[in-house]
Write a protein that holds these residues in place. Structure first.
Motif, PDB file in Angstrom:
ATOM      1  N   GLU A   1      15.979 -16.009  -1.342  1.00  0.00           N
ATOM      2  CA  GLU A   1      16.600 -16.429  -1.962  1.00  0.00           C
ATOM      3  C   GLU A   1      18.244 -15.748  -2.801  1.00  0.00           C
ATOM      4  OE1 GLU A   1      14.462 -18.581  -4.841  1.00  0.00           O
ATOM      5  OE2 GLU A   1      13.226 -19.467  -2.668  1.00  0.00           O
ATOM      6  N   VAL A   2      19.462 -15.936  -3.945  1.00  0.00           N
ATOM      7  CA  VAL A   2      20.436 -16.050  -3.808  1.00  0.00           C
ATOM      8  C   VAL A   2      21.213 -16.607  -4.980  1.00  0.00           C
ATOM      9  CG1 VAL A   2      22.748 -15.001  -3.655  1.00  0.00           C
ATOM     10  CG2 VAL A   2      20.902 -14.588  -1.600  1.00  0.00           C
ATOM     11  N   ALA A   3      20.964 -16.366  -6.230  1.00  0.00           N
ATOM     12  CA  ALA A   3      21.473 -16.733  -7.312  1.00  0.00           C
ATOM     13  C   ALA A   3      22.323 -16.482  -7.592  1.00  0.00           C
ATOM     14  CB  ALA A   3      20.687 -17.161  -8.678  1.00  0.00           C
TER      15      ALA A   3
ATOM     16  N   ILE B   1      21.395 -20.100  -1.071  1.00  0.00           N
ATOM     17  CA  ILE B   1      22.040 -20.000  -1.930  1.00  0.00           C
ATOM     18  C   ILE B   1      22.186 -21.462  -3.017  1.00  0.00           C
ATOM     19  CG2 ILE B   1      24.759 -20.057  -2.857  1.00  0.00           C
ATOM     20  CD1 ILE B   1      23.671 -17.378  -1.024  1.00  0.00           C
ATOM     21  N   MET B   2      22.229 -21.117  -3.995  1.00  0.00           N
ATOM     22  CA  MET B   2      21.812 -21.490  -5.188  1.00  0.00           C
ATOM     23  C   MET B   2      22.391 -21.680  -6.896  1.00  0.00           C
ATOM     24  SD  MET B   2      17.712 -21.174  -6.037  1.00  0.00           S
ATOM     25  CE  MET B   2      17.238 -20.993  -4.409  1.00  0.00           C
TER      26      MET B   2
ATOM     27  N   ALA C   1      17.785  -6.379   0.049  1.00  0.00           N
ATOM     28  CA  ALA C   1      18.393  -7.831  -0.851  1.00  0.00           C
ATOM     29  C   ALA C   1      19.562  -7.066  -0.789  1.00  0.00           C
ATOM     30  CB  ALA C   1      17.589  -7.209  -1.890  1.00  0.00           C
ATOM     31  N   ALA C   2      19.643  -5.411  -0.848  1.00  0.00           N
ATOM     32  CA  ALA C   2      21.465  -5.277  -1.120  1.00  0.00           C
ATOM     33  C   ALA C   2      22.500  -5.120   0.292  1.00  0.00           C
ATOM     34  CB  ALA C   2      21.071  -3.152  -0.907  1.00  0.00           C
TER      35      ALA C   2
ATOM     36  N   VAL D   1      18.347 -11.688  -6.610  1.00  0.00           N
ATOM     37  CA  VAL D   1      17.934 -11.592  -5.427  1.00  0.00           C
ATOM     38  C   VAL D   1      16.621 -11.905  -5.271  1.00  0.00           C
ATOM     39  CG1 VAL D   1      18.716 -10.443  -3.200  1.00  0.00           C
ATOM     40  CG2 VAL D   1      20.537 -11.196  -4.210  1.00  0.00           C
ATOM     41  N   LEU D   2      15.949 -12.755  -4.257  1.00  0.00           N
ATOM     42  CA  LEU D   2      14.501 -12.591  -4.310  1.00  0.00           C
ATOM     43  C   LEU D   2      14.574 -13.017  -2.522  1.00  0.00           C
ATOM     44  CD1 LEU D   2      11.834 -13.213  -5.363  1.00  0.00           C
ATOM     45  CD2 LEU D   2      11.743 -15.806  -5.070  1.00  0.00           C
ATOM     46  N   VAL D   3      13.407 -12.139  -2.298  1.00  0.00           N
ATOM     47  CA  VAL D   3      13.156 -11.973  -0.897  1.00  0.00           C
ATOM     48  C   VAL D   3      11.607 -12.127  -0.308  1.00  0.00           C
ATOM     49  CG1 VAL D   3      12.547 -10.425   0.952  1.00  0.00           C
ATOM     50  CG2 VAL D   3      14.379  -9.515  -1.300  1.00  0.00           C
ATOM     51  N   ASP D   4      11.819 -13.066   0.707  1.00  0.00           N
ATOM     52  CA  ASP D   4      10.781 -13.808   1.253  1.00  0.00           C
ATOM     53  C   ASP D   4       9.953 -12.706   1.862  1.00  0.00           C
ATOM     54  OD1 ASP D   4       8.052 -14.936   1.997  1.00  0.00           O
ATOM     55  OD2 ASP D   4       8.704 -16.866   0.683  1.00  0.00           O
ATOM     56  N   GLU D   5       9.640 -11.988   2.266  1.00  0.00           N
ATOM     57  CA  GLU D   5       9.397 -11.100   4.070  1.00  0.00           C
ATOM     58  C   GLU D   5       8.663 -12.264   4.365  1.00  0.00           C
ATOM     59  OE1 GLU D   5       8.008  -7.462   2.594  1.00  0.00           O
ATOM     60  OE2 GLU D   5       9.624  -6.650   2.203  1.00  0.00           O
TER      61      GLU D   5
END
Length: 489
Positions: A304-306, A336-337, A279-280, A294-298
């Motif tokens: 997903e980045v807001a 990106i959203m 994420a970082a 940030v939402l990580v889908d491993e």
């Protein structure tokens, strides 16, 4: 004439940068080839004296047990008459008269010598430049043909095709150029040295040259992505806590990175500190955009980045360049959203989960929201999770957790039954002998939600599952077929 042979050999060796001995060997081979016109099927050997240049031809005959070629072979008895120490395999050489090279023979000899020298030149170029693949080399532009640039490297010639040049970059004969040695290929027509200024390796090697800390191993380039001529991103990490990796690459007042930018005709370079936290790392890679969430889908390798509305264009970049380079650099698929879009997506996901739980588990909305807040968003999440994950929820006893899990599995089975549209009773995955919750969850994510579906599958149709080798998978498939009654008479 004899001395002239040695002089010619010396001159050719100097001109072609090949070994003198190889040139003389080529001349001897040429003489042997030319001698065939005079001596026919005789095995002829030619030699040139390395001191005097004297040419000697001889007919070579080999001692064999049974003679098949009377002209070039002799029996051991015949050989003993000539030399008592002869044995099978010995070679007798008889001097031959010198030959006169006519025009055809001379042309043949010339072709043989040229061929040998070309082979030697090709081998020399490959031996000299193949170990240097991945380095920056300096050369002089020799010629430009149809947009392709041919570069004189001193002891070889390299080529930069049009796609290996930076956009809007042009060279003229005599220009000095620094390029990345991408590949050396040994081909029948000659060794080809492929050069590039658009390869990501060019940026990497320029930093290695400009930054002493990289040369000393204090700073390491972990990843690099590049849009040639426009923008590059590099991720760096320090092996010494006292060294700032980004500052070392930028240099005093930006001197180091500016030298690289100048070499690449203004190509922008983003220097990012590498971190193990995905994420970082993605947040750093999307700079200069400011990321809100940030939402990580491993499982899917995506993030997903807001961002705020006014940061969306910066985060995506011109023609998607910034997000594309960030994705290549990090190895994650980056979506990106805006904050508004992200909020709406979350609301849709929560609503879909709530509807699925209310209808599939026969629970109220408050209970479904409790499960959602704990990270359960699908029936599959509930059906094949460890029971401990459910009992960890405050107020959820083991008996109720087991009931919720069973309802989730039954709901999935009922859905699969409706989709299949046949009357065959479905068997749950967990009813298969040897099945574990982890394997069942992995199969469910691949769309295999029942023992019937697993029984119909082949091992090579199922994506690899951690900790499950092909033998165990085949055992589970057989067990599924037994559970579904395939082997009943």
């Amino acid at each position: 004439m004899n001395a002239d042979m040695l002089q010619v050999a010396d001159a050719v060796a100097r001109e072609k940068s090949v070994d003198r001995e190889l040139v003389l060997e080529s001349m001897e081979q040429a003489l042997k080839t030319a001698a065939r016109r005079t001596y026919g099927t005789k095995v002829v050997e030619a030699s040139i004296d390395r001191l005097t240049g004297e040419i000697a031809l001889c007919h070579a005959r080999t001692v064999v047990e049974e003679v098949e070629d009377e002209e070039n072979e002799l029996t051991l008895e015949e050989a003993k008459e000539l030399d008592a120490s002869a044995e099978i395999g010995s070679v007798f050489r008889e001097p031959l008269e010198p030959i006169q090279l006519d025009r055809v023979a001379a042309q043949t000899a010339k072709q043989v010598i040229n061929q040998k020298i070309r082979e030697a030149e090709r081998a020399r170029v490959v031996a000299e430049y193949e170990p240097r693949v991945g380095e920056i080399v300096v050369g002089i532009v020799k010629r430009v043909e149809r947009g392709n640039v041919y570069v004189d490297l001193g002891r070889g010639e390299g080529v930069m095709y049009r796609e290996d040049l930076l956009p809007r970059e042009s060279f003229r004969q005599g220009d000095r150029v620094r390029t990345y040695l991408r590949e050396v290929r040994n081909q029948p027509k000659g060794a080809l040295i492929y050069l590039s200024r658009a390869d990501a390796g060019m940026v990497l090697k320029l930093f290695e040259q400009e930054v002493p800390e990289i040369q000393d191993g204090l700073v390491t380039i972990q990843a690099i992505s590049r849009d040639p001529g426009s923008r590059s991103k590099i991720a760096v990490i320090s092996t010494d806590v006292g060294v700032d990796p980004v500052g070392a690459c930028v240099g005093m007042r930006g001197a180091r990175v500016q030298a690289i930018v100048n070499e690449l005709h203004g190509e922008k370079v983003d220097i990012i500190e590498w971190t193990e936290d995905p994420a970082a790392f993605v947040v750093n890679a999307l700079a200069p955009a400011e990321v809100e969430r940030v939402l990580v889908d491993e499982d899917n390798g995506s993030i997903e980045v807001a961002v705020a509305e006014d940061q969306l264009a910066i985060a995506i970049g011109r023609r998607g360049q910034n997000v594309r380079l960030a994705s290549e650099l990090t190895g994650w698929t980056v979506e990106i959203m805006t904050l508004g879009d992200e909020k709406q997506k979350r609301e849709n996901e929560v609503q879909a989960a709530k509807d699925a739980f209310v209808s599939g588990l026969d629970i109220d909305e408050d209970f479904s929201l409790l499960l959602i807040n704990e990270g359960f968003l699908t029936l599959s999440d509930l059906a094949y999770c460890a029971i401990d994950e459910l009992t960890a929820i405050e107020g959820l006893e083991e008996e109720l957790a087991t009931e919720i899990q069973n309802r989730a599995r039954n709901s999935l089975l009922n859905s699969a039954l409706k989709e299949d549209g046949d009357d065959e009773p479905l068997v749950a995955l967990m009813d298969i002998e040897g099945m574990s919750a982890d394997i069942a969850e992995a199969l469910t994510l691949q769309g295999i939600v029942s023992a019937n579906a697993l029984a119909d599958a082949a091992s090579d149709e199922i994506e690899p599952i951690a900790g499950v080798d092909e033998e165990r998978l085949n055992t589970l498939i057989i067990a599924a077929r037994e559970a579904c009654g395939w082997f009943k008479e």
